[in-house]
Design a protein around this motif. Structure first.
Motif, PDB file in Angstrom:
ATOM      1  N   GLY A   8      55.231  41.976  86.223  1.00 33.37           N
ATOM      2  CA  GLY A   8      54.451  41.590  85.106  1.00 33.37           C
ATOM      3  C   GLY A   8      55.353  41.235  83.847  1.00 33.37           C
ATOM      4  O   GLY A   8      56.762  41.480  83.943  1.00 33.37           O
ATOM      5  N   GLY A   9      54.847  40.474  83.016  1.00 28.72           N
ATOM      6  CA  GLY A   9      55.520  40.154  81.769  1.00 28.72           C
ATOM      7  C   GLY A   9      55.062  38.999  80.825  1.00 28.72           C
ATOM      8  O   GLY A   9      53.575  38.904  81.164  1.00 28.72           O
ATOM      9  N   LEU A  10      55.916  38.493  80.028  1.00 23.51           N
ATOM     10  CA  LEU A  10      55.252  37.579  79.095  1.00 23.51           C
ATOM     11  C   LEU A  10      55.728  36.158  79.477  1.00 23.51           C
ATOM     12  O   LEU A  10      56.903  35.697  79.871  1.00 23.51           O
ATOM     13  CB  LEU A  10      55.782  37.638  77.772  1.00 23.51           C
ATOM     14  CG  LEU A  10      55.432  36.598  76.688  1.00 23.51           C
ATOM     15  CD1 LEU A  10      54.049  36.533  76.571  1.00 23.51           C
ATOM     16  CD2 LEU A  10      56.192  37.104  75.386  1.00 23.51           C
ATOM     17  N   VAL A  11      54.759  35.223  79.882  1.00 24.28           N
ATOM     18  CA  VAL A  11      54.996  33.791  80.254  1.00 24.28           C
ATOM     19  C   VAL A  11      54.186  32.621  79.631  1.00 24.28           C
ATOM     20  O   VAL A  11      53.033  32.948  79.012  1.00 24.28           O
ATOM     21  CB  VAL A  11      54.933  33.714  81.741  1.00 24.28           C
ATOM     22  CG1 VAL A  11      53.283  33.825  82.183  1.00 24.28           C
ATOM     23  CG2 VAL A  11      55.163  32.310  82.390  1.00 24.28           C
ATOM     24  N   GLN A  12      54.801  31.455  79.263  1.00 27.28           N
ATOM     25  CA  GLN A  12      53.949  30.706  78.739  1.00 27.28           C
ATOM     26  C   GLN A  12      53.037  29.881  79.549  1.00 27.28           C
ATOM     27  O   GLN A  12      52.958  29.971  80.899  1.00 27.28           O
ATOM     28  CB  GLN A  12      54.975  29.431  78.226  1.00 27.28           C
ATOM     29  CG  GLN A  12      55.831  29.815  76.912  1.00 27.28           C
ATOM     30  CD  GLN A  12      56.600  28.647  76.358  1.00 27.28           C
ATOM     31  OE1 GLN A  12      56.868  27.785  77.266  1.00 27.28           O
ATOM     32  NE2 GLN A  12      56.872  28.540  75.107  1.00 27.28           N
ATOM     33  N   ALA A  13      51.969  29.328  78.926  1.00 24.27           N
ATOM     34  CA  ALA A  13      50.891  28.708  79.944  1.00 24.27           C
ATOM     35  C   ALA A  13      51.528  27.710  80.647  1.00 24.27           C
ATOM     36  O   ALA A  13      52.401  26.988  80.453  1.00 24.27           O
ATOM     37  CB  ALA A  13      49.783  28.017  78.987  1.00 24.27           C
ATOM     38  N   GLY A  14      51.061  27.610  81.783  1.00 26.60           N
ATOM     39  CA  GLY A  14      51.511  26.600  83.002  1.00 26.60           C
ATOM     40  C   GLY A  14      52.788  27.291  83.691  1.00 26.60           C
ATOM     41  O   GLY A  14      53.333  26.532  84.671  1.00 26.60           O
ATOM     42  N   GLY A  15      53.353  28.500  83.571  1.00 24.37           N
ATOM     43  CA  GLY A  15      54.562  29.003  84.073  1.00 24.37           C
ATOM     44  C   GLY A  15      53.847  29.741  85.254  1.00 24.37           C
ATOM     45  O   GLY A  15      52.675  29.838  85.647  1.00 24.37           O
ATOM     46  N   SER A  16      54.938  30.519  85.767  1.00 23.16           N
ATOM     47  CA  SER A  16      54.439  31.448  87.152  1.00 23.16           C
ATOM     48  C   SER A  16      54.985  32.797  86.935  1.00 23.16           C
ATOM     49  O   SER A  16      55.995  33.044  86.226  1.00 23.16           O
ATOM     50  CB  SER A  16      55.261  30.780  88.255  1.00 23.16           C
ATOM     51  OG  SER A  16      54.671  29.358  88.617  1.00 23.16           O
ATOM     52  N   LEU A  17      54.526  33.516  87.872  1.00 21.51           N
ATOM     53  CA  LEU A  17      54.817  35.058  87.954  1.00 21.51           C
ATOM     54  C   LEU A  17      54.839  35.348  89.144  1.00 21.51           C
ATOM     55  O   LEU A  17      53.635  35.092  89.813  1.00 21.51           O
ATOM     56  CB  LEU A  17      54.365  36.034  86.887  1.00 21.51           C
ATOM     57  CG  LEU A  17      54.639  35.908  85.391  1.00 21.51           C
ATOM     58  CD1 LEU A  17      53.819  37.006  84.595  1.00 21.51           C
ATOM     59  CD2 LEU A  17      56.238  36.461  85.348  1.00 21.51           C
ATOM     60  N   LYS A  18      55.542  36.622  89.809  1.00 20.19           N
ATOM     61  CA  LYS A  18      55.127  37.014  91.081  1.00 20.19           C
ATOM     62  C   LYS A  18      55.272  38.602  91.215  1.00 20.19           C
ATOM     63  O   LYS A  18      56.040  39.088  90.515  1.00 20.19           O
ATOM     64  CB  LYS A  18      56.189  36.581  92.075  1.00 20.19           C
ATOM     65  CG  LYS A  18      55.743  36.933  93.364  1.00 20.19           C
ATOM     66  CD  LYS A  18      56.770  36.303  94.386  1.00 20.19           C
ATOM     67  CE  LYS A  18      56.369  36.739  95.992  1.00 20.19           C
ATOM     68  NZ  LYS A  18      57.151  36.190  96.948  1.00 20.19           N
ATOM     69  N   LEU A  19      53.971  39.274  91.224  1.00 18.13           N
ATOM     70  CA  LEU A  19      53.907  40.622  91.211  1.00 18.13           C
ATOM     71  C   LEU A  19      54.173  41.158  92.636  1.00 18.13           C
ATOM     72  O   LEU A  19      53.746  40.562  93.626  1.00 18.13           O
ATOM     73  CB  LEU A  19      52.382  40.968  90.853  1.00 18.13           C
ATOM     74  CG  LEU A  19      51.754  40.317  89.480  1.00 18.13           C
ATOM     75  CD1 LEU A  19      50.604  40.790  89.063  1.00 18.13           C
ATOM     76  CD2 LEU A  19      52.991  40.681  88.203  1.00 18.13           C
ATOM     77  N   SER A  20      54.511  42.285  92.559  1.00 18.42           N
ATOM     78  CA  SER A  20      54.752  42.992  93.739  1.00 18.42           C
ATOM     79  C   SER A  20      54.148  44.380  93.571  1.00 18.42           C
ATOM     80  O   SER A  20      54.081  44.922  92.567  1.00 18.42           O
ATOM     81  CB  SER A  20      56.406  43.270  93.999  1.00 18.42           C
ATOM     82  OG  SER A  20      57.044  42.009  94.113  1.00 18.42           O
ATOM     83  N   CYS A  21      53.538  44.878  94.716  1.00 18.20           N
ATOM     84  CA  CYS A  21      53.300  46.279  94.751  1.00 18.20           C
ATOM     85  C   CYS A  21      53.739  46.871  96.068  1.00 18.20           C
ATOM     86  O   CYS A  21      53.575  46.548  97.256  1.00 18.20           O
ATOM     87  CB  CYS A  21      51.615  46.172  94.725  1.00 18.20           C
ATOM     88  SG  CYS A  21      50.834  47.830  95.098  1.00 18.20           S
TER      89      CYS A  21
END
Length: 121
Positions: A8-21
């Motif tokens: 998780g984290g802070l990202v601007q609209a339109g951006g991407s993140l990849k969560l892992s578990c």
């Protein structure tokens, strides 16, 4: 089983993140896995699940998010693209009670601690 979510984290609209578990314990491949999220003041809601019958998504994330799993690494992922401010929430991974987990949180037996995703406009 213990589930450890990250990414998780802070990202601007339109951006991407990849969560892992990452899940501890054996027989990871025998259980469905899911992601849920909870925004401030709102109830926890289903995001996506992957199980023996395939993948399912909430309408709100269909076409933007991709769930996947690596059974060799006991890991489930959530790739989030085209993020919107309304995606801001704490994201939780969960392990199903069977191989066929679905949208209902009651079909999951174990939950991770959550990872915060914040999307700025």
């Amino acid at each position: 089983v213990q589930l450890q979510a990250s990414g998780g984290g802070l990202v601007q609209a339109g951006g991407s993140l990849k969560l892992s578990c990452v899940a501890s314990g054996r027989a990871f491949r025998n259980y469905g896995m899911g992601w849920f999220r909870q925004a401030p003041g709102k109830e926890r809601e289903f995001v996506a699940a992957v199980n023996w019958s395939g993948k399912i998504y909430a309408d709100s994330v269909q076409g933007r998010f991709i769930i996947s799993r690596d059974n060799a690494e006991n890991t489930v992922y959530l790739e989030m693209n085209s993020l919107k401010p309304e995606d801001t929430a704490v994201y939780y991974c969960a392990q199903g009670a069977t191989a066929y987990s679905n949208r209902d949180a009651r079909s999951y037996k174990s939950w991770g601690q959550g990872t915060q995703v914040t999307v700025s406009s």
